[in-house]
Design a protein around this motif. Structure first.
Motif, PDB file in Angstrom:
ATOM      1  N   SER A  54       2.525   0.331   0.821  1.00 52.13           N
ATOM      2  CA  SER A  54       2.737  -0.773   0.202  1.00 52.13           C
ATOM      3  C   SER A  54       2.981  -0.637  -1.218  1.00 52.13           C
ATOM      4  N   GLY A  55       3.788  -1.534  -1.606  1.00 52.15           N
ATOM      5  CA  GLY A  55       4.296  -1.404  -2.937  1.00 52.15           C
ATOM      6  C   GLY A  55       5.567  -2.149  -3.252  1.00 52.15           C
ATOM      7  N   ALA A  56       5.785  -2.755  -4.482  1.00 48.55           N
ATOM      8  CA  ALA A  56       7.173  -3.255  -4.820  1.00 48.55           C
ATOM      9  C   ALA A  56       7.238  -4.538  -3.823  1.00 48.55           C
ATOM     10  N   GLY A  57       6.559  -5.181  -3.649  1.00 48.32           N
ATOM     11  CA  GLY A  57       6.389  -6.336  -2.714  1.00 48.32           C
ATOM     12  C   GLY A  57       6.785  -6.018  -1.021  1.00 48.32           C
ATOM     13  N   GLU A  58       6.820  -4.895  -0.811  1.00 49.00           N
ATOM     14  CA  GLU A  58       6.992  -4.695   0.827  1.00 49.00           C
ATOM     15  C   GLU A  58       5.877  -3.660   1.340  1.00 49.00           C
ATOM     16  N   THR A  59       5.802  -3.960   2.516  1.00 51.15           N
ATOM     17  CA  THR A  59       4.818  -3.049   3.424  1.00 51.15           C
ATOM     18  C   THR A  59       5.449  -2.466   4.560  1.00 51.15           C
ATOM     19  N   ALA A  60       5.088  -1.287   4.785  1.00 50.44           N
ATOM     20  CA  ALA A  60       5.692  -0.580   6.089  1.00 50.44           C
ATOM     21  C   ALA A  60       4.444   0.056   6.538  1.00 50.44           C
ATOM     22  N   SER A  61       4.242   0.203   8.137  1.00 53.77           N
ATOM     23  CA  SER A  61       3.093   0.583   8.599  1.00 53.77           C
ATOM     24  C   SER A  61       3.283   1.377  10.033  1.00 53.77           C
ATOM     25  N   THR A  62       2.415   2.150  10.267  1.00 53.46           N
ATOM     26  CA  THR A  62       2.595   2.698  11.902  1.00 53.46           C
ATOM     27  C   THR A  62       1.240   2.460  12.247  1.00 53.46           C
ATOM     28  N   GLY A  63       1.473   1.577  13.622  1.00 55.24           N
ATOM     29  CA  GLY A  63      -0.032   1.177  14.051  1.00 55.24           C
ATOM     30  C   GLY A  63      -0.479  -0.084  13.672  1.00 55.24           C
ATOM     31  N   SER A  64      -1.341  -0.769  14.300  1.00 57.64           N
ATOM     32  CA  SER A  64      -1.919  -1.915  13.754  1.00 57.64           C
ATOM     33  C   SER A  64      -3.438  -1.934  14.253  1.00 57.64           C
ATOM     34  N   SER A  65      -4.277  -2.911  13.940  1.00 52.35           N
ATOM     35  CA  SER A  65      -5.643  -3.166  14.186  1.00 52.35           C
ATOM     36  C   SER A  65      -5.784  -3.320  15.790  1.00 52.35           C
TER      37      SER A  65
END
Length: 105
Positions: A54-65
């Motif tokens: 996360s940063g600069a108003g953006e979020t990227a992820s692999t997997g979720s809860s």
């Protein structure tokens, strides 16, 4: 290097490590008769993880809860015997499925 303000985080939703092989061995030191004795442990690490950047108003992820990313890797750790050495990562052999495919060929 990460861009300024960017944050990385790993969240574990379960990790299981199992020992698959233990090996005791020795190797001659170059230029001498002394032998280096060491132990190697091969482990399978099975984990459910969520990785987020996360940063600069953006979020990227692999997997979720709800659906974590599944990892199943094989790692080799090594430790010198007799001199108070500590365990160190020797090598990542690959994922369990990669190794199983290779052994079937």
């Amino acid at each position: 290097a990460r861009p300024r303000g960017q944050r990385h985080s790993w969240t574990s939703h379960g990790v299981t490590a199992s020992i698959k092989q233990i090996r005791l061995a020795h190797a001659k030191q170059t230029g001498g008769e002394e032998q280096r004795r060491y132990a190697q442990v091969t482990c399978v690490v099975d984990a459910a993880m969520v990785y987020e950047i996360s940063g600069a108003g953006e979020t990227a992820s692999t997997g979720s809860s709800e659906a974590p990313h599944q990892l199943c890797d094989v790692w080799v750790y090594e430790r010198a015997l007799g001199d108070g050495g500590s365990w160190r990562l020797k090598e990542r052999l690959g994922t369990l499925s990669e190794l199983q495919q290779t052994s079937q060929q």
